[in-house]
Design a protein around this motif. Structure first.
Motif, PDB file in Angstrom:
ATOM      1  N   UNK A 145     -15.501  15.541  29.358  1.00 49.99           N
ATOM      2  CA  UNK A 145     -15.768  16.918  28.961  1.00 49.99           C
ATOM      3  C   UNK A 145     -15.053  17.844  29.943  1.00 49.99           C
ATOM      4  N   UNK A 146     -14.052  18.618  29.488  1.00 54.02           N
ATOM      5  CA  UNK A 146     -13.313  19.463  30.437  1.00 54.02           C
ATOM      6  C   UNK A 146     -14.186  20.536  31.100  1.00 54.02           C
TER       7      UNK A 146
ATOM      8  N   UNK B  15      -7.991  18.715  34.584  1.00 54.05           N
ATOM      9  CA  UNK B  15      -8.463  17.726  33.612  1.00 54.05           C
ATOM     10  C   UNK B  15      -8.078  18.136  32.201  1.00 54.05           C
ATOM     11  N   UNK B  16      -8.155  19.420  31.898  1.00 52.14           N
ATOM     12  CA  UNK B  16      -7.776  19.889  30.570  1.00 52.14           C
ATOM     13  C   UNK B  16      -6.300  19.629  30.298  1.00 52.14           C
ATOM     14  N   UNK B  17      -5.461  19.809  31.320  1.00 51.51           N
ATOM     15  CA  UNK B  17      -4.039  19.506  31.150  1.00 51.51           C
ATOM     16  C   UNK B  17      -3.795  18.030  30.888  1.00 51.51           C
ATOM     17  N   UNK B  18      -4.536  17.165  31.569  1.00 54.34           N
ATOM     18  CA  UNK B  18      -4.385  15.722  31.353  1.00 54.34           C
ATOM     19  C   UNK B  18      -4.832  15.335  29.944  1.00 54.34           C
ATOM     20  N   UNK B  19      -5.952  15.881  29.499  1.00 55.83           N
ATOM     21  CA  UNK B  19      -6.434  15.565  28.152  1.00 55.83           C
ATOM     22  C   UNK B  19      -5.469  16.070  27.083  1.00 55.83           C
ATOM     23  N   UNK B  20      -4.889  17.255  27.294  1.00 60.33           N
ATOM     24  CA  UNK B  20      -3.923  17.767  26.321  1.00 60.33           C
ATOM     25  C   UNK B  20      -2.665  16.914  26.280  1.00 60.33           C
ATOM     26  N   UNK B  21      -2.225  16.449  27.450  1.00 58.66           N
ATOM     27  CA  UNK B  21      -1.038  15.590  27.484  1.00 58.66           C
ATOM     28  C   UNK B  21      -1.287  14.288  26.732  1.00 58.66           C
TER      29      UNK B  21
ATOM     30  N   UNK C 279      -5.488  20.609  20.172  1.00 59.25           N
ATOM     31  CA  UNK C 279      -6.751  21.301  20.431  1.00 59.25           C
ATOM     32  C   UNK C 279      -7.784  20.282  20.895  1.00 59.25           C
ATOM     33  N   UNK C 280      -8.431  20.572  22.019  1.00 58.53           N
ATOM     34  CA  UNK C 280      -9.511  19.726  22.519  1.00 58.53           C
ATOM     35  C   UNK C 280     -10.805  20.202  21.879  1.00 58.53           C
ATOM     36  N   UNK C 281     -11.287  19.463  20.911  1.00 60.59           N
ATOM     37  CA  UNK C 281     -12.498  19.846  20.176  1.00 60.59           C
ATOM     38  C   UNK C 281     -13.713  19.421  20.984  1.00 60.59           C
TER      39      UNK C 281
ATOM     40  N   UNK D  90      -3.214  27.763  18.619  1.00 57.69           N
ATOM     41  CA  UNK D  90      -3.719  26.522  18.029  1.00 57.69           C
ATOM     42  C   UNK D  90      -5.242  26.539  17.936  1.00 57.69           C
ATOM     43  N   UNK D  91      -5.909  27.025  18.979  1.00 56.30           N
ATOM     44  CA  UNK D  91      -7.372  27.084  18.947  1.00 56.30           C
ATOM     45  C   UNK D  91      -7.863  28.090  17.915  1.00 56.30           C
ATOM     46  N   UNK D  92      -7.194  29.240  17.839  1.00 53.28           N
ATOM     47  CA  UNK D  92      -7.577  30.231  16.832  1.00 53.28           C
ATOM     48  C   UNK D  92      -7.394  29.659  15.423  1.00 53.28           C
ATOM     49  N   UNK D  93      -6.304  28.925  15.222  1.00 51.68           N
ATOM     50  CA  UNK D  93      -6.091  28.316  13.915  1.00 51.68           C
ATOM     51  C   UNK D  93      -7.170  27.305  13.573  1.00 51.68           C
ATOM     52  N   UNK D  94      -7.612  26.523  14.570  1.00 54.01           N
ATOM     53  CA  UNK D  94      -8.683  25.544  14.320  1.00 54.01           C
ATOM     54  C   UNK D  94      -9.985  26.254  13.991  1.00 54.01           C
ATOM     55  N   UNK D  95     -10.318  27.327  14.722  1.00 58.76           N
ATOM     56  CA  UNK D  95     -11.568  28.063  14.487  1.00 58.76           C
ATOM     57  C   UNK D  95     -11.574  28.680  13.086  1.00 58.76           C
ATOM     58  N   UNK D  96     -10.476  29.339  12.716  1.00 64.05           N
ATOM     59  CA  UNK D  96     -10.423  29.958  11.393  1.00 64.05           C
ATOM     60  C   UNK D  96     -10.436  28.914  10.279  1.00 64.05           C
TER      61      UNK D  96
END
Length: 883
Positions: free
Chosen positions: A176-177, A190-196, A208-210, A313-319
Motif C-alpha cells: 500500500x503506497x 514506493x509509488x514510483x517502484x509500483x508504477x514501474x 494507475x495504482x488502484x 490517467x487517474x482522472x480518466x480512471x475516476x471518471x
C-alpha cells in the motif's frame, strides 16, 4: 502539534521539539504513541457521528476555513498552509485504510505486513530492516521465519559488499503506497517502484495504482467505510481539489505541496469508488458547493488542464468508474479532446531521432576504422570529430543526496570518496623459499574459491593420509613488512552530490567545529575530511564522474596500427614543450601527474571550468598531504621537493594502487565459469575506476593549454615514443630509463587517461613487456632460492597458454642457468602466477574505461576453468597470442 512541527511552525523551539516529533513516529515508540492515537480516532468514528469527528479533526488542525473555500489563512502562511492540508489528508487516509488494530491482526501477520512494506522501497541489509520495524516484532521468534517466506537473500558479490534482502516479486501486489508508517519521501519512492512494475506488466505509459479494499468485514469497525458516504468528507475532497485549481489559475503556476495534496485527494476519491462506488457517485453528482459546482465538475476540469497532466490517467480512471453509475452527469461535463496523432509523444520522437543520428554516426566511424589509412594522426582526428558531433542527451545519474535534484551536465557534481595511505599490497620476498612454494601450489584461477578445504583436524584421522604440499604450503610465519608496497587507496561510498551542495555542506561542518570546539568530532577539517551525510562514511575528496566511452572495439590489425604509429612519429616535429613536461631522468613520466608539482597551483588558476578544478583540487590536496610525509616509503626515483615532478606519481601510486587493491579484494569470490574479474565489480567500483583516469585526463589538459584536443595528442605521441626501443633511440628526448624498469600497467593507465582509442593495441605491447619484465625478475629471485627447497611439479599445465616457454625465456635472458636448474614446468608455473594479476588489473581498467571494446566474450564450448585464457579472450585474443 506533530503536523505543525513538520510544517515548520515550531522553529524557535529548536531541536527539543524536533526530538519530540522523531520519537513520536520513530520505530521504537510509535506503537505506544502514533499508532494508539490513530486507533483512538478510528474508535471515535464508529462510536460518534463521522461528520462530527471529521469536523473536530479539521478544527484541531485549524483548517475549517480552508475547506470552506478560503485560501488565505490568518495563522498559516502559504507553504505552511499547504503542508497542514497535506498532513490532515494523510490522517484521514490513514484512518480509512489502516486495519491493524481494528482487526486485531495476529503478530505473524503484522510482522509479515511490516516486512513487506519495509522491503518495498528496495533491498536492504538485515541491520537496516530491523530498524524499520518495531522492536517488539524484530525480537519475536516468528520474525526470521516470516522473513524467509517473503524475501530472498542476496549474498554479497565482493568482499566490500554486504548481504541484503529483497522482496519477492509476487508480494508487491500487497504493498500500500499510503502505508501509515511511510514518510513522504518513502511513500513517493514506493509509488514510483509500483508504477514501474505496472508499466512493465501492462505496457501502459502512465499506469494507475488502484487502492485495495479496506477489508474490515466483521466486528465493530466494519462500519468504518461508511465515512466515505459522509457529506463532510465529500466537502473535504471538493475543496482540496478546487482550492488548488483556484490558486493555480491566480498565480499561473501550481502552489507548494500541490502535488502531494492532489495525490491524497484523488486517492481518497479512488478509495470511495472502490468501497462505496454507487453511493459516492450519486452523492458527487448531487451535492453542489462553490459556484454551483460539484465534485464531477472540478475533476472534469482537470482532465485536460496543462498544469495537471500527471493526473490525467487517474482522472480518466475516476471518471470511468463514475460513468458506470451516473453516465449522464459525467458525459454532460466531460470534454472530448480530439487526438491529433495516435502513438508516440513528441519526447519519444525526439529520443528516437537522436538515437537514429547516433547510430548513423557510429556506422560512419566503423567504416572509417575499416579503411584505416597510413596517417595515424588523421585517423584519430577524424574519430575525435565524429565523437564531438555525436548528439548527447542529458543523461541522468541519480539525484543529489542533499538537494534531491537530478544529477546531469547542467551543474558540476561528483561522488564522495576517501583517499588514504595504504600498505595493503605485497611484493614477492626474495630468498624465501616458503613463499615460492605457495606460488607453486596456487590454483589456476584467482577469481574462484579453493576447490578443496584444508583439513579441520590435527592430527589427521587417517594415519596414512599425506598432505598435498602443492595445495597447502606449511608456512605460518608473518609476512615480512619490508616487502609490502606503499601507495594511496581510493574508496567510494557511492553517494553523489553537486559541487555547490558539497561546498555548503563543508561550510556547515566547519561551523559545527567552531561552535562545538571541545567536542571530539569524527572528521578532521585540517585534512579536508568530512562525513557522508547519508551513510556516515569518512571522506576527503569529491571526484568528478567520467562518462563511459562509447568507442567500439577496433578493427585495425595490430601490424597496421604499429606501422601507422611509426610513420606518424617520424613525421612529427620535435616538441620541446612536451619534452620539458617529462621527467629529466628519462622514464617517460609526466610532471603534471605528480602530487607535489609546484606548477600545479599556478595552472589551475588559469582554468576556465573552475568548479571542475575544485573537485580535482580536493584529490590533489589529499595526495599532496600524504606525499609530503611519506617520501621515505617510496622506492621509485623522483625529483627533489620543489622541482617539477616531485611527490607521489598519481598514475602509479594512486590509480594503479587502487585498481590493484580491488583486484586483490576480488580473489576467491567465486566467479562463474563464463565470467571474469571485471564482471564481478559493483557499479560503484566501476564508476570509481573510470573516474580516476578521467581526473588524470583533466590534469593533462591544464598545462598544454591552447593545443588541439587539449594537448592529448601530444601526450599520446610522447607515450608512444617510449614503447619500442628503435623509436626511443632516434628521438631527440633521451630515454635513459629502460621501459622494463617501469611497471607496464602504469603505461596502460596513462593511455587510458589520454588515448583510450589505442588502449587495445597498447595493452598488447604492455602484455609483452610484462612477460619480459617477469622473466628478468624471476632470474633475480630464483638465483637466490635453492632448487632443492621448492616444490616440484611433475608436468607442464599451461603449455596451451605460453607455447614454447623455453624459447621465450632464452630470448629474454640468454645466458641464465636458472631454466636448467628449475625446469620448464616450474618456470612456466611461476610465469603464470606472476603475470596473471597484470591481466586481471588490465581487464578491470579497460572494462571500466572502454566497456564496448572489452566485453566478456561468450564461450561456445561451455565453461572455461583457466582464468588466463578467459582474460586473454577478453583482452588480447584479437591481435596476438601469448604463445
Amino acid at each position: 502539534m506533530v503536523a505543525q512541527i513538520r510544517s515548520g511552525l515550531w522553529v524557535r523551539n529548536g531541536f527539543p521539539i524536533r526530538g519530540q516529533l522523531w520519537h513520536y513516529r520513530d520505530f521504537m515508540l510509535r506503537e505506544l504513541c502514533y499508532d494508539q492515537d490513530l486507533f483512538i480516532l478510528q474508535t471515535s468514528l464508529i462510536i460518534l457521528d463521522p461528520n462530527t469527528v471529521t469536523v473536530s479533526i479539521l478544527d484541531r488542525f485549524k483548517l475549517l476555513e480552508f475547506f470552506r473555500g478560503e485560501v488565505i489563512h490568518t495563522t498559516y502562511e502559504g507553504p505552511q498552509l499547504s503542508s497542514m492540508v497535506e498532513e490532515v489528508l494523510y490522517v484521514i487516509i490513514t484512518l480509512l485504510t489502516e486495519k491493524g488494530s481494528a482487526t486485531k491482526l495476529p503478530l505473524p501477520v503484522a510482522v509479515r505486513r511490516e516486512i513487506i512494506h519495509a522491503l518495498a522501497a528496495g533491498p536492504c541489509t538485515y541491520t537496516d530492516l530491523v530498524k524499520r520495524v518495531s522492536e517488539r516484532m524484530a525480537d519475536d521468534v516468528c520474525f526470521e521465519h516470516v522473513l524467509r517466506q517473503v524475501a530472498n537473500f542476496r549474498a554479497p558479490e565482493a568482499t566490500s559488499d554486504i548481504g541484503s534482502y529483497e522482496l519477492k516479486d509476487t508480494l508487491y501486489d500487497e504493498v500500500n503506497p499510503f502505508y501509515y508508517h511511510y514518510a513522504r519521501n518513502r511513500r513517493e519512492e514506493v509509488e514510483g517502484i509500483l508504477k514501474a512494475r505496472l508499466k512493465k506488466k501492462t505496457g501502459e505509459v502512465d499506469p494507475v495504482i488502484v487502492p485495495k479494499p479496506i477489508g474490515i468485514e466483521t466486528g465493530p469497525f466494519s462500519v468504518l467505510p461508511s465515512l466515505l458516504e459522509s457529506e463532510v468528507l465529500l466537502q473535504v475532497m471538493f475543496y482540496a481539489i478546487y482550492n488548488i485549481l483556484v490558486l493555480t489559475e491566480a498565480a499561473g503556476t501550481t502552489p507548494p505541496s500541490s502535488e502531494a495534496i492532489l495525490d491524497q485527494a484523488f486517492y481518497l476519491v479512488m478509495i470511495a469508488l472502490v468501497e462505496r462506488a454507487s453511493v459516492f457517485s450519486h452523492l458527487s453528482a448531487l451535492k453542489v458547493f462553490e459556484d454551483g459546482k460539484n465534485v464531477i465538475d472540478i475533476i472534469c476540469a482537470m482532465e485536460h488542464a496543462e498544469h495537471f497532466k500527471p493526473y490525467m490517467a487517474r482522472v480518466g480512471w475516476i471518471l470511468g468508474e463514475m460513468s458506470k453509475f451516473v453516465p449522464e452527469e459525467v458525459q454532460a461535463r466531460r470534454k472530448v479532446v480530439p487526438v491529433v496523432e495516435s502513438g508516440v509523444d513528441s519526447e519519444t520522437l525526439k529520443k528516437r531521432a537522436a538515437k537514429a543520428r547516433q547510430e548513423a554516426i557510429m556506422a560512419q566511424m566503423k567504416a572509417q576504422q575499416a579503411s584505416f589509412a597510413i596517417n595515424f594522426e588523421d585517423v584519430d582526428d577524424d574519430e575525435d570529430e565524429d565523437m564531438e558531433e555525436t548528439p548527447e542527451e542529458l543523461v541522468q545519474y541519480g539525484s543529489c543526496i542533499v538537494c534531491q535534484e537530478d544529477l546531469n551536465d547542467s551543474k558540476p557534481w561528483g561522488t564522495l570518496g576517501l583517499i588514504q595511505p595504504s600498505r595493503f599490497l605485497r611484493k614477492h620476498p626474495d630468498s624465501h623459499s616458503a613463499y615460492l612454494n605457495e606460488l607453486m601450489g596456487m590454483q589456476p584461477s584467482l577469481d574462484r574459491g579453493s576447490q578443496q578445504p584444508p583439513p579441520s583436524t590435527f592430527p589427521s584421522v587417517d594415519m596414512n593420509h599425506h598432505e598435498d604440499v602443492t595445495q597447502f604450503a606449511p608456512n605460518f610465519d608473518g609476512f615480512p613488512a619490508q616487502y609490502t608496497r606503499f601507495g594511496l587507496h581510493t574508496s567510494m561510498c557511492g553517494h553523489m552530490m553537486h559541487m555547490e551542495c558539497f561546498q555548503v555542506y563543508n561550510t556547515s561542518v566547519r561551523q559545527r567545529h567552531r561552535s562545538h570546539a571541545t567536542r571530539n568530532h569524527p572528521e578532521n577539517i585540517l585534512r579536508k575530511e568530512y562525513i557522508c551525510p547519508l551513510c556516515k562514511s569518512l571522506g576527503n575528496v569529491l571526484l568528478p564522474i567520467a562518462r563511459p566511452s562509447t568507442l567500439p572495439a577496433t578493427t585495425v590489425p595490430f601490424p597496421d596500427w604499429i606501422r601507422a604509429v611509426g610513420i606518424s612519429i617520424l613525421k612529427s616535429k620535435p616538441d620541446t614543450v612536451m619534452d620539458a613536461l617529462q621527467f629529466r631522468n628519462g622514464t617517460g613520466e609526466f610532471v603534471f601527474w605528480s602530487s607535489q608539482d609546484p606548477n600545479y597551483p599556478v595552472q589551475i588558476r588559469r582554468g576556465d571550468n573552475f568548479d571542475m578544478f575544485k573537485m580535482l583540487d580536493s584529490m590533489m590536496n589529499a595526495a599532496k598531504v600524504v606525499s609530503q610525509q611519506t617520501r621515505h616509503l617510496r622506492e621509485r626515483p623522483e625529483p627533489d621537493p620543489g622541482e617539477r615532478g616531485s611527490g607521489i606519481y598519481l598514475p602509479e601510486e594512486l590509480v594503479g594502487y587502487t585498481i590493484a587493491s580491488i583486484e586483490v579484494a576480488t580473489r576467491g569470490t567465486g566467479a562463474s565459469a563464463s565470467t571474469n574479474v571485471a564482471d564481478g565489480l559493483t557499479e560503484t567500483q566501476i564508476r570509481m575506476v573510470r573516474s580516476l583516469p578521467g581526473c588524470l585526463a583533466s590534469l593533462a589538459q591544464i598545462e598544454p593549454e591552447g593545443r588541439p584536443n587539449g594537448g592529448k595528442e601530444a601526450v599520446k605521441q610522447a607515450i608512444a615514443k617510449h614503447l619500442p626501443p628503435e623509436w626511443s633511440r632516434t628521438s631527440p628526448m633521451s630515454y635513459s630509463y629502460p621501459l622494463l624498469l617501469r611497471d607496464p600497467f602504469m603505461v596502460l593507465i596513462e593511455t587510458a587517461a589520454v588515448a583510450p582509442s589505442m588502449l587495445q593495441h597498447i595493452l598488447a605491447l604492455c602484455c609483452y613487456a610484462c612477460l619480459a619484465r617477469t622473466v628478468i625478475g624471476m632470474v633475480y629471485v630464483l638465483n637466490k632460492a635453492r632448487s632443492s627447497n621448492s616444490v616440484r611439479i611433475a608436468s607442464r599445465k599451461h603449455a596451451d597458454v605460453f607455447g614454447d616457454v623455453w624459447m621465450f625465456f632464452m630470448s629474454v635472458v640468454r645466458h641464465s642457468p636458472v631454466f636448467e636448474m628449475f625446469g620448464k614446468a616450474r618456470i612456466e608455473k611461476l610465469l603464470y602466477v606472476f603475470t596473471l594479476p597484470f591481466l586481471q588489473r588490465a581487464v578491470i581498467l579497460c572494462r571500466s574505461v572502454l566497456p564496448n571494446a572489452f566485453a566478456t566474450p561468450s564461450l561456445a564450448d561451455g565453461a572455461e576453468d583457466n582464468e588466463y585464457r578467459r582474460l586473454s579472450r577478453c583482452c588480447i585474443s584479437r591481435h596476438y597470442r601469448i604463445s
